[in-house]
Motif scaffolding. Structure first.
Motif, mmCIF file in Angstrom:
data_model
loop_
_atom_site.group_PDB
_atom_site.id
_atom_site.type_symbol
_atom_site.label_atom_id
_atom_site.label_comp_id
_atom_site.label_asym_id
_atom_site.label_seq_id
_atom_site.Cartn_x
_atom_site.Cartn_y
_atom_site.Cartn_z
ATOM 1 N N UNK A 86 -10.193 -29.710 -10.814
ATOM 2 C CA UNK A 86 -9.102 -29.812 -11.788
ATOM 3 C C UNK A 86 -8.050 -30.823 -11.369
ATOM 4 N N UNK A 87 -7.716 -30.846 -10.100
ATOM 5 C CA UNK A 87 -6.696 -31.783 -9.626
ATOM 6 C C UNK A 87 -7.127 -33.226 -9.857
ATOM 7 N N UNK A 88 -8.399 -33.523 -9.647
ATOM 8 C CA UNK A 88 -8.893 -34.881 -9.866
ATOM 9 C C UNK A 88 -8.764 -35.311 -11.312
ATOM 10 N N UNK A 89 -9.183 -34.458 -12.228
ATOM 11 C CA UNK A 89 -9.061 -34.791 -13.651
ATOM 12 C C UNK A 89 -7.612 -34.995 -14.052
ATOM 13 N N UNK A 90 -6.744 -34.189 -13.472
ATOM 14 C CA UNK A 90 -5.323 -34.317 -13.814
ATOM 15 C C UNK A 90 -4.711 -35.577 -13.225
ATOM 16 N N UNK A 91 -5.063 -35.920 -12.006
ATOM 17 C CA UNK A 91 -4.513 -37.121 -11.383
ATOM 18 C C UNK A 91 -4.992 -38.391 -12.071
ATOM 19 N N UNK A 92 -6.189 -38.356 -12.669
ATOM 20 C CA UNK A 92 -6.703 -39.520 -13.397
ATOM 21 C C UNK A 92 -6.425 -39.410 -14.896
ATOM 22 N N UNK A 93 -5.642 -38.408 -15.277
ATOM 23 C CA UNK A 93 -5.177 -38.171 -16.652
ATOM 24 C C UNK A 93 -6.314 -38.134 -17.677
ATOM 25 N N UNK A 94 -7.428 -37.475 -17.329
ATOM 26 C CA UNK A 94 -8.509 -37.295 -18.299
ATOM 27 C C UNK A 94 -8.614 -35.824 -18.721
ATOM 28 N N UNK A 95 -7.652 -35.015 -18.307
ATOM 29 C CA UNK A 95 -7.656 -33.588 -18.642
ATOM 30 C C UNK A 95 -6.955 -33.351 -19.979
ATOM 31 N N UNK A 96 -7.185 -32.184 -20.538
ATOM 32 C CA UNK A 96 -6.448 -31.708 -21.702
ATOM 33 C C UNK A 96 -5.810 -30.388 -21.302
ATOM 34 N N UNK A 97 -4.496 -30.386 -21.200
ATOM 35 C CA UNK A 97 -3.806 -29.239 -20.633
ATOM 36 C C UNK A 97 -3.524 -28.167 -21.687
ATOM 37 N N UNK A 98 -4.225 -27.059 -21.535
ATOM 38 C CA UNK A 98 -4.066 -25.896 -22.402
ATOM 39 C C UNK A 98 -4.049 -26.301 -23.870
ATOM 40 N N UNK A 99 -3.074 -25.825 -24.634
ATOM 41 C CA UNK A 99 -3.095 -26.108 -26.073
ATOM 42 C C UNK A 99 -2.243 -27.320 -26.444
ATOM 43 N N UNK B 67 3.426 -29.189 0.456
ATOM 44 C CA UNK B 67 2.519 -30.218 0.986
ATOM 45 C C UNK B 67 1.618 -30.777 -0.106
ATOM 46 N N UNK B 68 0.767 -31.745 0.284
ATOM 47 C CA UNK B 68 -0.048 -32.455 -0.692
ATOM 48 C C UNK B 68 -1.519 -32.081 -0.682
ATOM 49 N N UNK B 69 -2.316 -32.934 -1.327
ATOM 50 C CA UNK B 69 -3.749 -32.713 -1.482
ATOM 51 C C UNK B 69 -4.435 -32.609 -0.127
ATOM 52 N N UNK B 70 -5.340 -31.636 0.023
ATOM 53 C CA UNK B 70 -6.039 -31.346 1.278
ATOM 54 C C UNK B 70 -5.071 -30.994 2.401
ATOM 55 N N UNK B 71 -3.835 -30.723 2.057
ATOM 56 C CA UNK B 71 -2.829 -30.531 3.090
ATOM 57 C C UNK B 71 -2.694 -29.096 3.542
ATOM 58 N N UNK C 105 -13.424 -23.787 -9.019
ATOM 59 C CA UNK C 105 -13.562 -23.137 -10.319
ATOM 60 C C UNK C 105 -13.572 -21.616 -10.190
ATOM 61 N N UNK C 106 -14.213 -21.114 -9.141
ATOM 62 C CA UNK C 106 -14.230 -19.669 -8.900
ATOM 63 C C UNK C 106 -12.830 -19.157 -8.582
ATOM 64 N N UNK C 107 -12.096 -19.934 -7.760
ATOM 65 C CA UNK C 107 -10.727 -19.516 -7.409
ATOM 66 C C UNK C 107 -9.829 -19.514 -8.639
ATOM 67 N N UNK C 108 -9.988 -20.522 -9.484
ATOM 68 C CA UNK C 108 -9.168 -20.593 -10.691
ATOM 69 C C UNK C 108 -9.426 -19.385 -11.580
ATOM 70 N N UNK D 163 -5.236 -26.425 2.323
ATOM 71 C CA UNK D 163 -6.617 -26.905 2.347
ATOM 72 C C UNK D 163 -7.177 -27.223 0.976
ATOM 73 N N UNK D 164 -8.386 -26.763 0.726
ATOM 74 C CA UNK D 164 -9.071 -27.074 -0.525
ATOM 75 C C UNK D 164 -8.471 -26.358 -1.730
ATOM 76 N N UNK D 165 -7.510 -25.468 -1.513
ATOM 77 C CA UNK D 165 -6.842 -24.810 -2.635
ATOM 78 C C UNK D 165 -6.089 -25.821 -3.499
ATOM 79 N N UNK D 166 -5.803 -26.997 -2.951
ATOM 80 C CA UNK D 166 -5.134 -28.022 -3.739
ATOM 81 C C UNK D 166 -6.067 -28.644 -4.775
ATOM 82 N N UNK D 167 -7.371 -28.337 -4.711
ATOM 83 C CA UNK D 167 -8.310 -28.780 -5.742
ATOM 84 C C UNK D 167 -8.058 -28.079 -7.071
ATOM 85 N N UNK D 168 -7.327 -26.970 -7.056
ATOM 86 C CA UNK D 168 -7.331 -26.030 -8.169
ATOM 87 C C UNK D 168 -6.420 -26.414 -9.330
#
Length: 449
Positions: free
Chosen positions: A160-173, A25-29, A305-308, A60-65
């Motif tokens: 984290x999901x928001x930053x990734x969907x808007x491509x402003x994240x830096x993924x690991x190394x 499923x998808x975001x908030x799903x 952030x706590x879940x991550x 649910x909100x786990x898709x934020x992670x």
């Protein structure tokens, strides 16, 4: 209708079939959003032919992670079931995976992990399908302060999901956004995707405010901005909902005659008057809704952030900390990536025609790998539809994903404004009935047992 408990029980893997289909499923799903898909799949293919797993670890909100966290959770679900069926003496030999919305990106991450761990050596990947998945992210390719505001605000309200969907994240190394890594030809994710016998995507052409056409269809153009200016061709057995994948759209050869000025003014005035109550309500509600949304997003981001952190401390994750790029990869420097993101922040709604000409010089061998719809847009972009002002990374994603190859099924839902939910019949609303045509097409024409 929603799935009854007796029907839902039949979705649980019984160990009788050698083909497993995983739904994500998808975001908030939550898994209930996939009830119609799962139930229709079961009605088409009985328990002795197909096992069905509806992933539930990201509810649910786990898709934020984040995509990688969600992908690792889904991979764990799949691996646990595969091991369980092996121990029961009924191993899986064929695998299909279906992702809805953000679930399609999570699924793309999960198959990379499965590939890297050697599962595809004994299991044949069959179907990979996405419904309304934002393969290019959700950055708005439009001119104006409101678009820049949305791109900046939206990216910071979904953890984290928001930053990734808007491509402003830096993924690991990798020093790159995760969506760029997912589409890198040297990555385990593209290697895994290329293993599937069929790769299909379904994309709404209008009214998908969660994941617009260009990103769900992996396209640098959007021919459907003005439906009155185009001719749409549909598949006879699924008309008017499913477009002809080989020849879906073309500009109208002749334009409709312009109405007299007094008619246009009078109709425009009437339209404005009817919308005044709506505009008044929006003026009153938007500030309140924005404050509530911001507060809730802050709370959810903190919890995410706590879940991550807890997820990173969990057992068994070492097997997922593997090289993402093979043969050295094509990772770019942090400086190069930073310049690209700065330049994309100044993008306009469409690229100038001179830039379209540059794109026409694409290597001929690469063009041969593109689907017919993308070939047409590449070769006659100026004459047909202008190119959207996407980022360099998004253009690169388009080229790489189209080279792997997706069969693209474009969906025209007319009877409901929330096409993102209607495309999979996310709930039993009468207005979502057109989505049933989409699911029927998927089962009859795209899904292979």
């Amino acid at each position: 209708m929603a799935i009854a408990e007796s029907e839902r029980a039949s979705l649980d893997p019984q160990g009788k079939a050698d083909h497993l289909c995983v739904l994500v499923h998808g975001l908030w799903g939550n898994p209930n959003h996939l009830d119609y898909l799962a139930n229709s799949l079961r009605q088409k293919h009985p328990e002795d032919k197909l096992n069905i797993l509806v992933a539930k670890s990201n509810s649910g909100s786990y898709t934020y992670d984040g995509i990688e966290t969600g992908g690792e959770r889904v991979t764990q679900e799949i691996e646990e079931l595969l091991q369980e069926l092996i121990q029961a003496g009924t191993p899986i030999v064929k695998l299909s995976i279906v992702g809805y919305s953000l679930g399609g990106l999570i699924a793309r991450y999960a198959i990379g992990l499965l590939y890297s761990k050697g599962w595809f050596e004994n299991i044949k990947p069959i179907n990979f399908t996405t419904f309304a998945t934002p393969h290019l992210g959700v950055r708005t390719p439009l001119r104006g302060y409101h678009s820049h505001l949305w791109n900046a605000f939206g990216a910071r309200t979904l953890s984290s999901s928001g930053r990734q969907l808007f491509t402003i994240d830096t993924f690991r190394d990798t020093k790159r956004p995760i969506l760029s890594v997912l589409a890198d030809p040297s990555s385990i994710f593209i290697r895994a995707l290329s293993e599937f016998k069929t790769r299909n995507l379904y994309a709404n052409i209008v009214n998908d405010r969660s994941a617009p056409y260009y990103t769900t269809a992996i396209s640098s153009t959007d021919p459907f901005v003005d439906l009155d200016a185009i001719d749409i061709r549909t598949l006879k057995s699924y008309s008017p909902t499913i477009l002809d994948p080989d020849n879906p759209v073309s500009p109208k050869s002749t334009k409709e005659p312009l109405q007299p000025l007094y008619i246009r003014l009078s109709s425009g005035g009437q339209s404005l008057l009817t919308r005044i109550p709506l505009y008044t309500a929006l003026i009153a509600l938007i500030p309140v809704a924005t404050v509530a949304w911001t507060i809730n997003s802050g709370i959810q981001s903190f919890r995410s952030n706590k879940r991550i952190q807890l997820h990173e401390q969990g057992k068994g994750l070492d097997s997922y900390r593997i090289p993402l790029l093979m043969n050295g990869g094509s990772a770019r420097s942090a400086v190069s990536g930073a310049f690209r993101r700065v330049n994309s922040a100044h993008g306009q709604d469409y690229l100038p025609e001179s830039q379209d000409d540059d794109s026409d010089s694409t290597d001929e061998d690469a063009k041969e790998d593109l689907p017919k719809l993308e070939l047409k847009r590449t070769s006659s972009r100026k004459a047909d539809f202008p190119t959207l002002a996407l980022s360099d990374e998004q253009f690169e994603m388009i080229q790489n994903l189209n080279t792997v190859g997706f069969k693209k099924y474009l969906v025209h839902i007319k009877n409901h404004g929330h096409t993102h939910a209607a495309i999979i019949v996310r709930s039993p609303k009468p207005g979502f009935d057109e989505g049933k045509v989409v699911v029927r097409h998927w089962l009859d024409e795209a899904f292979e047992l």
